[in-house]
Scaffold this motif. Structure first.
Motif, PDB file in Angstrom:
ATOM      1  N   GLY A  68       0.776  -1.304   0.134  1.00  0.00           N
ATOM      2  CA  GLY A  68       0.113   0.106  -0.078  1.00  0.00           C
ATOM      3  C   GLY A  68       0.849   1.234   0.172  1.00  0.00           C
ATOM      4  O   GLY A  68       0.406   2.447  -0.523  1.00  0.00           O
ATOM      5  N   ASP A  70      -6.315   0.946  -4.448  1.00  0.00           N
ATOM      6  CA  ASP A  70      -7.166   1.795  -3.377  1.00  0.00           C
ATOM      7  C   ASP A  70      -7.896   3.056  -3.623  1.00  0.00           C
ATOM      8  O   ASP A  70      -9.062   3.229  -3.531  1.00  0.00           O
ATOM      9  CB  ASP A  70      -6.555   2.050  -1.932  1.00  0.00           C
ATOM     10  N   GLY A  97      -7.828  -2.962  -3.139  1.00  0.00           N
ATOM     11  CA  GLY A  97      -7.035  -4.134  -4.069  1.00  0.00           C
ATOM     12  C   GLY A  97      -7.982  -5.196  -4.231  1.00  0.00           C
ATOM     13  O   GLY A  97      -8.187  -5.791  -5.303  1.00  0.00           O
ATOM     14  N   ASP A 101      -9.576  -6.797  -7.698  1.00  0.00           N
ATOM     15  CA  ASP A 101      -9.257  -8.144  -7.997  1.00  0.00           C
ATOM     16  C   ASP A 101     -10.698  -8.963  -8.164  1.00  0.00           C
ATOM     17  O   ASP A 101     -10.872  -9.426  -9.402  1.00  0.00           O
ATOM     18  CB  ASP A 101      -8.454  -8.755  -6.900  1.00  0.00           C
ATOM     19  N   GLY A 129       1.219  -6.511   0.169  1.00  0.00           N
ATOM     20  CA  GLY A 129      -0.043  -6.954  -0.094  1.00  0.00           C
ATOM     21  C   GLY A 129      -0.342  -7.062  -1.421  1.00  0.00           C
ATOM     22  O   GLY A 129      -1.540  -8.149  -1.581  1.00  0.00           O
TER      23      GLY A 129
END
Ligand code: KG4
Ligand code: ZN
Length: 329
Positions: free
Chosen positions: A135, A165, A178, A182, A262
């Protein structure tokens, strides 16, 4: 090694033996308390850590199936991260180190992400090119061995996770963005919109122009299918990430390409990473999703390597919100 992680919204503790044998890994998150605000609220995160830290550590030791007298050292993330959040984990780790009379080890959160691949596949050979995508960071790093890094490229504006984000928030897909993008992308056509791939000839990254392109496109075409925007955006980000890592590999004679952070939990990135490595004849290291996102097993593993190379950290060391990865050690 007991590892403790509290740099953001996850309160995590883990017991790891010998740098890669994970006996337990507990991750508790305060994400539900931040959703309404569309991002992590530092004060809420700090207070949640205070409530969760003792039970999470106790659970990690219990799950490891060892008495606490067997813990030989305690490692904690000292940065980068939110200062109030970091301090909770650092204070807990130092207190335990003092009470148990064992070494305390300060761990850089970014360095720990680099170790994710190593924990799950100790046969990993150096040099490696590691793509660290989270992030707050997007970096291509040459890893010559534990503690030996060289920065090959990094983002000149937004981090990849930050772009996910921000775009998710704009598309009304919620937070964290995210995983939402996805999921949404599965229903969209990734080739429906030709979003730009910035600075293709550099090993640095740039995602802020892409974010603007998404906003402009949706404003111009208000009836566009959200899933098509999500899928086209995701493909543009992942194309850049994979292309640059792939180009960096022969420059350093890399034996493999490893993922960390992440964003490495992203389905398309994981699939394209493996395909690219197959095509280029080098090994792909794709850690499990749980190892990619914030956890304390990676902190304990990094702590084990740091303790071996640099020895214990003094108990008067602090927490460092803006800590960077140190290169050329
Ligand atoms: O490493 P991490 O857990 O925390 C930081 O150290 O930043 O990374 C969090 C970032 C967030 O921006 C989140 O949206 C992103 O990782 N992320 C993903 C996915 N899962 C988490 N991005 C794309 N696809 C995913 N599946
Ligand atoms: Zn992280």
């Amino acid at each position: 090694m007991l590892g403790i992680e509290t740099s953001c919204d996850e309160t995590a503790a883990s017991v790891v033996m010998g740098g890669d044998d994970v006996l337990s890994s507990i991750v508790s998150t305060s994400i539900d308390q931040h959703v309404a605000f569309g991002g992590v609220v530092p004060e809420i995160a700090s207070r949640a850590h205070v409530v969760l830290i003792a039970p999470v550590i106790a659970q990690a030791i219990e799950q490891a199936g060892i008495p606490d007298t067997r813990i030989d050292a305690v490692a904690a993330t000292v940065g980068p991260g939110l200062i109030g959040a970091l301090l909770v984990g650092v204070a807990a780790a130092k207190s335990l180190a003092l009470v148990w009379d064992v070494p305390f080890v300060a761990v850089n959160h970014l360095e720990a992400h680099l170790y994710a691949g190593l924990i799950e596949d100790p046969t990993l050979e150096f040099p490696l090119v590691v793509l660290l995508v989270s992030g707050g960071h997007t970096m291509l790093v040459e890893m010559q061995g534990p503690g030996r890094y060289r920065l090959l490229g990094e983002t000149i504006d937004d981090a990849a996770g930050e772009a996910f984000d921000k775009v998710a928030r704009f598309l009304g897909l919620g937070y964290p963005g995210g995983p939402a993008i996805d999921r949404e992308s599965q229903y969209g056509d990734p080739e429906s919109i030709a979003f730009p791939r910035a600075i293709p000839d550099s090993l640095d990254f740039s995602f802020s122009g892409l974010k603007t392109a998404v906003i402009n496109h949706v404003r111009k075409h208000p009836d566009v299918v959200t899933a098509d925007v999500a899928a086209s955006f995701q493909t543009a980000v992942i194309d850049s990430l994979v292309a640059k890592a792939r180009r960096a590999a022969p420059k350093v004679g890399a034996k493999g390409l490893a993922l960390g952070g992440g964003v490495a939990a992203n389905s398309l990135l994981r699939e394209r990473w493996r395909t690219a490595c197959d095509e280029d004849g080098i090994r792909a290291f794709v850690p499990s999703r749980a190892m990619c996102t914030d956890n304390a097993a990676m902190i304990a593993a990094a702590g084990w390597h740091c303790l071996r190379s640099d020895g214990p950290t003094a108990l008067d060391a602090g927490a460092y919100p803006g800590l960077r990865l140190s290169f050329g050690r």
